[in-house]
Write a protein that holds these residues in place. Sequence first.
Motif, PDB file in Angstrom:
ATOM      1  N   GLU A 157       0.862  -1.183   0.000  1.00 44.90           N
ATOM      2  CA  GLU A 157       0.000   0.000   0.000  1.00 44.90           C
ATOM      3  C   GLU A 157       0.895   1.228   0.000  1.00 44.90           C
ATOM      4  O   GLU A 157       1.763   1.376   0.861  1.00 44.90           O
ATOM      5  CB  GLU A 157      -0.895  -0.008   1.233  1.00 44.90           C
ATOM      6  N   ILE A 158       0.673   2.105  -0.970  1.00 45.12           N
ATOM      7  CA  ILE A 158       1.489   3.309  -1.117  1.00 45.12           C
ATOM      8  C   ILE A 158       0.596   4.531  -0.968  1.00 45.12           C
ATOM      9  O   ILE A 158      -0.385   4.690  -1.711  1.00 45.12           O
ATOM     10  CB  ILE A 158       2.196   3.345  -2.486  1.00 45.12           C
ATOM     11  N   GLU A 159       0.907   5.365   0.008  1.00 50.18           N
ATOM     12  CA  GLU A 159       0.211   6.643   0.149  1.00 50.18           C
ATOM     13  C   GLU A 159       1.045   7.699  -0.555  1.00 50.18           C
ATOM     14  O   GLU A 159       2.210   7.928  -0.221  1.00 50.18           O
ATOM     15  CB  GLU A 159       0.035   6.992   1.630  1.00 50.18           C
ATOM     16  N   ALA A 160       0.432   8.336  -1.564  1.00 48.06           N
ATOM     17  CA  ALA A 160       1.166   9.296  -2.384  1.00 48.06           C
ATOM     18  C   ALA A 160       0.191  10.284  -3.011  1.00 48.06           C
ATOM     19  O   ALA A 160      -1.004  10.007  -3.140  1.00 48.06           O
ATOM     20  CB  ALA A 160       1.954   8.571  -3.472  1.00 48.06           C
ATOM     21  N   ALA A 161       0.725  11.443  -3.385  1.00 50.50           N
ATOM     22  CA  ALA A 161      -0.099  12.486  -4.013  1.00 50.50           C
ATOM     23  C   ALA A 161      -0.272  12.161  -5.491  1.00 50.50           C
ATOM     24  O   ALA A 161       0.275  12.834  -6.382  1.00 50.50           O
ATOM     25  CB  ALA A 161       0.556  13.860  -3.814  1.00 50.50           C
ATOM     26  N   ILE A 162      -1.065  11.138  -5.778  1.00 48.14           N
ATOM     27  CA  ILE A 162      -1.222  10.648  -7.147  1.00 48.14           C
ATOM     28  C   ILE A 162      -2.068  11.598  -7.981  1.00 48.14           C
ATOM     29  O   ILE A 162      -1.812  11.827  -9.166  1.00 48.14           O
ATOM     30  CB  ILE A 162      -1.842   9.237  -7.126  1.00 48.14           C
ATOM     31  N   GLY A 163      -3.086  12.173  -7.355  1.00 47.44           N
ATOM     32  CA  GLY A 163      -3.959  13.096  -8.080  1.00 47.44           C
ATOM     33  C   GLY A 163      -4.656  12.408  -9.232  1.00 47.44           C
ATOM     34  O   GLY A 163      -5.176  11.296  -9.094  1.00 47.44           O
ATOM     35  N   ASP A 164      -4.631  13.056 -10.411  1.00 50.07           N
ATOM     36  CA  ASP A 164      -5.313  12.495 -11.580  1.00 50.07           C
ATOM     37  C   ASP A 164      -4.369  11.744 -12.505  1.00 50.07           C
ATOM     38  O   ASP A 164      -4.753  11.368 -13.624  1.00 50.07           O
ATOM     39  CB  ASP A 164      -5.991  13.630 -12.370  1.00 50.07           C
ATOM     40  N   ASP A 165      -3.127  11.518 -12.075  1.00 49.03           N
ATOM     41  CA  ASP A 165      -2.174  10.781 -12.908  1.00 49.03           C
ATOM     42  C   ASP A 165      -2.694   9.378 -13.212  1.00 49.03           C
ATOM     43  O   ASP A 165      -3.250   8.709 -12.347  1.00 49.03           O
ATOM     44  CB  ASP A 165      -0.817  10.659 -12.203  1.00 49.03           C
ATOM     45  N   VAL A 166      -2.491   8.961 -14.438  1.00 49.92           N
ATOM     46  CA  VAL A 166      -2.850   7.596 -14.832  1.00 49.92           C
ATOM     47  C   VAL A 166      -1.611   6.724 -14.691  1.00 49.92           C
ATOM     48  O   VAL A 166      -0.609   6.948 -15.375  1.00 49.92           O
ATOM     49  CB  VAL A 166      -3.377   7.553 -16.276  1.00 49.92           C
ATOM     50  N   LEU A 167      -1.676   5.775 -13.789  1.00 54.74           N
ATOM     51  CA  LEU A 167      -0.520   4.920 -13.520  1.00 54.74           C
ATOM     52  C   LEU A 167      -0.723   3.553 -14.156  1.00 54.74           C
ATOM     53  O   LEU A 167      -1.760   2.924 -13.979  1.00 54.74           O
ATOM     54  CB  LEU A 167      -0.328   4.757 -12.004  1.00 54.74           C
ATOM     55  N   ASP A 168       0.275   3.110 -14.880  1.00 58.48           N
ATOM     56  CA  ASP A 168       0.253   1.779 -15.463  1.00 58.48           C
ATOM     57  C   ASP A 168       1.383   0.961 -14.852  1.00 58.48           C
ATOM     58  O   ASP A 168       2.522   1.434 -14.754  1.00 58.48           O
ATOM     59  CB  ASP A 168       0.432   1.846 -16.985  1.00 58.48           C
ATOM     60  N   ILE A 169       1.066  -0.254 -14.419  1.00 55.16           N
ATOM     61  CA  ILE A 169       2.064  -1.156 -13.869  1.00 55.16           C
ATOM     62  C   ILE A 169       2.382  -2.218 -14.918  1.00 55.16           C
ATOM     63  O   ILE A 169       1.482  -2.965 -15.334  1.00 55.16           O
ATOM     64  CB  ILE A 169       1.552  -1.837 -12.578  1.00 55.16           C
ATOM     65  N   PRO A 170       3.627  -2.286 -15.399  1.00 57.67           N
ATOM     66  CA  PRO A 170       3.967  -3.304 -16.410  1.00 57.67           C
ATOM     67  C   PRO A 170       3.671  -4.712 -15.890  1.00 57.67           C
ATOM     68  O   PRO A 170       3.840  -4.998 -14.698  1.00 57.67           O
ATOM     69  CB  PRO A 170       5.479  -3.092 -16.617  1.00 57.67           C
TER      70      PRO A 170
END
Length: 322
Positions: A244-257
């Motif tokens: 579990e990662i707490e981070a200021a992700i906002g509206d970023d689209v994150l893709d995990i390979p």
Amino acid sequence: MSSCTRQGVADVNLIKIQDLTKIYLSGLRKASIVALDRAALEVRQGEIFGLLGPNGAGKTTLVKVLLGVVRATTGQALLNGLPPTNPESRRKVGFLPENHRFPAHLTGLGLLEFSGRLYGFSPEEIESQALPLLQTVGMDRWANVKIRRYSKGMLQRIGLAQAMMGNPDLLILDEPTDGVDPVGKAEIRQVLLKLRGEGKTILLNSHLLSEVESIADRVAILVKGRVVRVDTMEALTVRRSQYEIEAAIGDDVLDIPAEVGRKVFVSTDRLVVELRDENKINDVIDELRRRKIAIHSVKPLKITLEQSFFETLAEDRTSGGA
């Protein structure tokens, strides 16, 4: 923290069972009952060890074998390094059974005095222990009240006090908080933690998994007489492949390979990932940093002991164990 790493606690096994089998023979052509099936576990000095399992798993039979109430069919059981057939094995053991029945005509203080006499203590030794124990379990106000007037919670408290009579090295407790209110449960929990801090060892048999989770160092899970898992509380409740990662992700689209893992959950301030390898967490962190996303915390995802318990049962069924 596991008791095996707790500073000042020796790595000594007060309970050791190996290949322990108990078969109850039935007459009239009824099938025999296998209560324990080659069970094996060890309980170390200075730890709180939880014994878990569904009804009929063999937990009570295991305790009865240790205390010499019933004899094993095959295998070995040692209590304080001695077989249960040797009465000396129980000299420094306190026991609180489930559904205990104390003489109703006695008072709480009278029960402790009676227990002290069974231990062979002098009146002075009994007096020096009884009142402090009543205070420890919060029963000093009812010391002179007859047991027949006690509530279920009060019976559990006085039962714990009698188990502690004689300053035992090992306490075997069967459902010690059954019927106790939330405040009482918290108080008993503190008593057990204090005893562990003094180097006492506690074998705790309980259906209340949340209680075991809050207090035990290690746990054994029994299924149909078999010990299917013995592990530390940390190992049982931490998913090492999920973070579990707490981070200021906002509206970023994150893709995990795919070669790294997959997203389990994502929001504006939290990301949960399941990784193919624990070291892949560094790849996820590097990607967040590359995007200049502020990271507040990274921690392995925890589950409850109850979740872990049911997953263990499901895995055992899948493997053909039940």
